[in-house]
Design a protein around this motif. Structure first.
Motif, PDB file in Angstrom:
ATOM      1  N   ARG A 235      31.206 -58.530 -98.712  1.00 49.76           N
ATOM      2  CA  ARG A 235      31.140 -59.971 -99.442  1.00 49.76           C
ATOM      3  C   ARG A 235      32.021 -60.574 -99.079  1.00 49.76           C
ATOM      4  N   LEU A 236      31.373 -61.563 -98.911  1.00 49.86           N
ATOM      5  CA  LEU A 236      31.061 -63.486 -98.497  1.00 49.86           C
ATOM      6  C   LEU A 236      31.952 -64.006 -99.690  1.00 49.86           C
ATOM      7  N   ALA A 237      32.898 -64.910-100.157  1.00 54.31           N
ATOM      8  CA  ALA A 237      33.478 -65.472-100.749  1.00 54.31           C
ATOM      9  C   ALA A 237      34.047 -66.831-100.067  1.00 54.31           C
ATOM     10  N   VAL A 238      33.114 -68.232-100.551  1.00 54.03           N
ATOM     11  CA  VAL A 238      33.489 -69.346 -99.683  1.00 54.03           C
ATOM     12  C   VAL A 238      33.762 -70.127-100.690  1.00 54.03           C
ATOM     13  N   GLU A 239      34.797 -70.831-100.417  1.00 53.79           N
ATOM     14  CA  GLU A 239      35.425 -72.701-101.405  1.00 53.79           C
ATOM     15  C   GLU A 239      34.443 -73.337-101.042  1.00 53.79           C
ATOM     16  N   GLY A 240      33.968 -73.869-102.457  1.00 60.08           N
ATOM     17  CA  GLY A 240      33.584 -75.591-101.608  1.00 60.08           C
ATOM     18  C   GLY A 240      32.066 -75.491-100.924  1.00 60.08           C
ATOM     19  N   THR A 241      31.566 -76.469-100.255  1.00 61.23           N
ATOM     20  CA  THR A 241      30.390 -76.618 -99.960  1.00 61.23           C
ATOM     21  C   THR A 241      30.201 -76.651 -98.020  1.00 61.23           C
ATOM     22  N   PRO A 242      29.956 -75.276 -97.536  1.00 64.07           N
ATOM     23  CA  PRO A 242      29.832 -75.617 -96.235  1.00 64.07           C
ATOM     24  C   PRO A 242      28.923 -76.125 -95.722  1.00 64.07           C
ATOM     25  N   PRO A 243      28.591 -77.018 -94.017  1.00 63.20           N
ATOM     26  CA  PRO A 243      28.001 -77.870 -93.300  1.00 63.20           C
ATOM     27  C   PRO A 243      26.499 -76.866 -94.108  1.00 63.20           C
ATOM     28  N   PRO A 244      25.938 -77.296 -93.820  1.00 66.81           N
ATOM     29  CA  PRO A 244      24.106 -76.110 -93.445  1.00 66.81           C
ATOM     30  C   PRO A 244      24.306 -75.806 -91.786  1.00 66.81           C
ATOM     31  N   GLU A 245      24.497 -75.844 -91.119  1.00 69.46           N
ATOM     32  CA  GLU A 245      24.784 -75.027 -90.157  1.00 69.46           C
ATOM     33  C   GLU A 245      25.737 -74.604 -89.913  1.00 69.46           C
ATOM     34  N   THR A 246      26.516 -73.310 -91.276  1.00 70.52           N
ATOM     35  CA  THR A 246      27.587 -72.837 -91.476  1.00 70.52           C
ATOM     36  C   THR A 246      26.681 -71.310 -90.737  1.00 70.52           C
ATOM     37  N   THR A 247      27.057 -70.417 -89.925  1.00 72.74           N
ATOM     38  CA  THR A 247      26.763 -69.130 -89.686  1.00 72.74           C
ATOM     39  C   THR A 247      28.159 -68.007 -89.307  1.00 72.74           C
ATOM     40  N   VAL A 248      26.979 -66.829 -90.097  1.00 71.61           N
ATOM     41  CA  VAL A 248      27.931 -65.284 -89.880  1.00 71.61           C
ATOM     42  C   VAL A 248      27.586 -64.799 -89.077  1.00 71.61           C
ATOM     43  N   VAL A 249      29.042 -64.262 -88.355  1.00 75.04           N
ATOM     44  CA  VAL A 249      28.469 -63.639 -87.297  1.00 75.04           C
ATOM     45  C   VAL A 249      29.126 -62.226 -86.702  1.00 75.04           C
ATOM     46  N   ALA A 250      28.367 -61.561 -86.271  1.00 77.65           N
ATOM     47  CA  ALA A 250      28.863 -60.303 -86.198  1.00 77.65           C
ATOM     48  C   ALA A 250      29.123 -59.585 -84.303  1.00 77.65           C
ATOM     49  N   ARG A 251      30.565 -59.598 -84.066  1.00 75.02           N
ATOM     50  CA  ARG A 251      30.665 -59.060 -83.028  1.00 75.02           C
ATOM     51  C   ARG A 251      31.045 -57.366 -83.071  1.00 75.02           C
ATOM     52  N   LEU A 252      30.853 -57.201 -81.837  1.00 76.53           N
ATOM     53  CA  LEU A 252      30.990 -55.414 -81.738  1.00 76.53           C
ATOM     54  C   LEU A 252      31.123 -55.240 -80.024  1.00 76.53           C
ATOM     55  N   LEU A 253      32.036 -54.222 -80.304  1.00 74.32           N
ATOM     56  CA  LEU A 253      32.171 -53.377 -78.286  1.00 74.32           C
ATOM     57  C   LEU A 253      30.848 -53.358 -77.907  1.00 74.32           C
ATOM     58  N   ASN A 254      30.073 -52.966 -77.808  1.00 72.73           N
ATOM     59  CA  ASN A 254      29.004 -51.867 -77.528  1.00 72.73           C
ATOM     60  C   ASN A 254      27.534 -53.166 -78.021  1.00 72.73           C
ATOM     61  N   GLY A 255      27.403 -54.087 -77.729  1.00 69.78           N
ATOM     62  CA  GLY A 255      26.340 -54.490 -77.878  1.00 69.78           C
ATOM     63  C   GLY A 255      26.546 -56.153 -77.550  1.00 69.78           C
ATOM     64  N   GLU A 256      25.411 -56.380 -78.562  1.00 65.11           N
ATOM     65  CA  GLU A 256      25.236 -58.207 -78.085  1.00 65.11           C
ATOM     66  C   GLU A 256      25.443 -59.053 -79.836  1.00 65.11           C
ATOM     67  N   THR A 257      26.625 -60.040 -79.524  1.00 66.06           N
ATOM     68  CA  THR A 257      26.952 -60.730 -80.369  1.00 66.06           C
ATOM     69  C   THR A 257      25.506 -61.021 -81.491  1.00 66.06           C
ATOM     70  N   VAL A 258      25.649 -61.127 -83.111  1.00 65.31           N
ATOM     71  CA  VAL A 258      24.243 -61.858 -83.687  1.00 65.31           C
ATOM     72  C   VAL A 258      25.046 -62.653 -85.049  1.00 65.31           C
ATOM     73  N   ALA A 259      23.328 -63.656 -84.984  1.00 65.45           N
ATOM     74  CA  ALA A 259      24.216 -64.874 -86.277  1.00 65.45           C
ATOM     75  C   ALA A 259      23.138 -65.432 -87.293  1.00 65.45           C
ATOM     76  N   ALA A 260      23.468 -65.861 -87.897  1.00 67.97           N
ATOM     77  CA  ALA A 260      22.738 -65.961 -89.718  1.00 67.97           C
ATOM     78  C   ALA A 260      23.210 -66.606 -90.249  1.00 67.97           C
ATOM     79  N   LYS A 261      22.310 -67.598 -90.709  1.00 66.96           N
ATOM     80  CA  LYS A 261      22.660 -69.184 -90.955  1.00 66.96           C
ATOM     81  C   LYS A 261      22.833 -68.423 -92.886  1.00 66.96           C
ATOM     82  N   LEU A 262      24.070 -69.345 -93.298  1.00 64.54           N
ATOM     83  CA  LEU A 262      23.944 -68.729 -94.662  1.00 64.54           C
ATOM     84  C   LEU A 262      23.176 -69.056 -95.100  1.00 64.54           C
ATOM     85  N   SER A 263      22.763 -68.890 -96.322  1.00 61.47           N
ATOM     86  CA  SER A 263      20.949 -68.695 -97.085  1.00 61.47           C
ATOM     87  C   SER A 263      21.615 -69.271 -98.408  1.00 61.47           C
TER      88      SER A 263
END
Length: 263
Positions: A235-263
């Protein structure tokens, strides 16, 4: 330990700071904090139906201090924080999970289906001269299936010189699929991290980028391992209004970083 109160996690039990050249006020803070360098968290719980009969562990994702864990009167584990390897609290611990994690296997004859009592004693007495005296449990405690030893061995140690990640360059890779959906509550999001690859995803860490200083927090910001074909939800809680380009990023040790925009 002479007082008790109800708390929620994350929790710290002292905030006094250590400085190189303390003033009289600093010394008073130190003396006051010296009486509160150990705390014991007491948690009562029942085992959910889907976990009964399985090999389980108590997982402490990030401990600020030395710890001793006792379940139903039986010590199941203890650990020490190494000030040379682990930072103490210097930023949001939910965003930067660099404190030591503990994985304590539960003996089958110790756990009950109902009426369990877990005691977690956290102490900063040994570390008082090395840290800023902020001790406690920085993230929620979990009762869960035991983490495979192979996954634990591959979680890279963090230190300041090398940076947060030491990626695994050899061996099978994991593939992550990241989905972000709006939650029912205002400013809330449901973040699903699915491993579609052939290997376990090792040490997956979530972050928010492009938020332009808007405060945020994940209820679960890191996962030790995600098996192939399985998913974890945060669960992600955001206070206020983030910019349209705000993205969630997932990093890991054995794979490529992935990202997804806040919907």
């Amino acid at each position: 330990l002479g007082r008790s109160r109800e708390v929620s996690l994350p929790n710290y039990f002292t905030l006094a700071e250590i400085v190189d050249e303390p003033t009289e006020h600093d010394k008073q803070q130190k003396r006051a904090a010296g009486e509160e360098l150990t705390a014991e968290y007491v948690i009562g719980f029942d085992v959910p139906e889907h976990l009964r009969g399985r090999e389980l562990e108590i997982h402490l994702p990030a401990v600020s201090g030395d710890d001793v864990v006792v379940l139903n009167g039986v010590e199941i584990g203890r650990g020490e924080m190494d000030p040379a390897q682990h930072w103490n609290y210097e930023a949001d611990p939910l965003r930067w999970p660099y404190l030591p994690a503990r994985y304590y296997a539960i003996p089958a004859d110790v756990l009950r289906d109902a009426g369990n009592e877990l005691r977690i004693r956290v102490s900063g007495e040994r570390l008082a001269e090395h840290t800023d005296k902020r001790f406690g449990l920085t993230r929620p405690v979990a009762l869960r299936p035991r983490t495979p030893e192979a996954v634990r061995r591959r979680v890279a140690a963090y230190d300041r010189e090398m940076g947060f990640f030491r990626p695994v360059t050899e061996g099978p890779k994991a593939n992550l699929r990241l989905t972000v959906d709006s939650a029912e509550e205002a400013g809330g999001y449901r973040v699903t991290v699915e491993n579609t690859g052939p290997a376990p995803a090792v040490f997956v860490v979530l972050d928010l980028e492009g938020e332009a200083g808007v405060p945020f927090r994940f209820d679960e910001g890191a996962f030790a391992g995600i098996p192939p074909g399985e998913a974890e939800v945060a669960r992600l809680a955001v206070e206020g209004t983030p910019p349209p380009e705000t993205t969630v990023v997932a990093r890991l040790l054995n794979g490529e970083t992935v990202a997804a925009k806040l919907s």
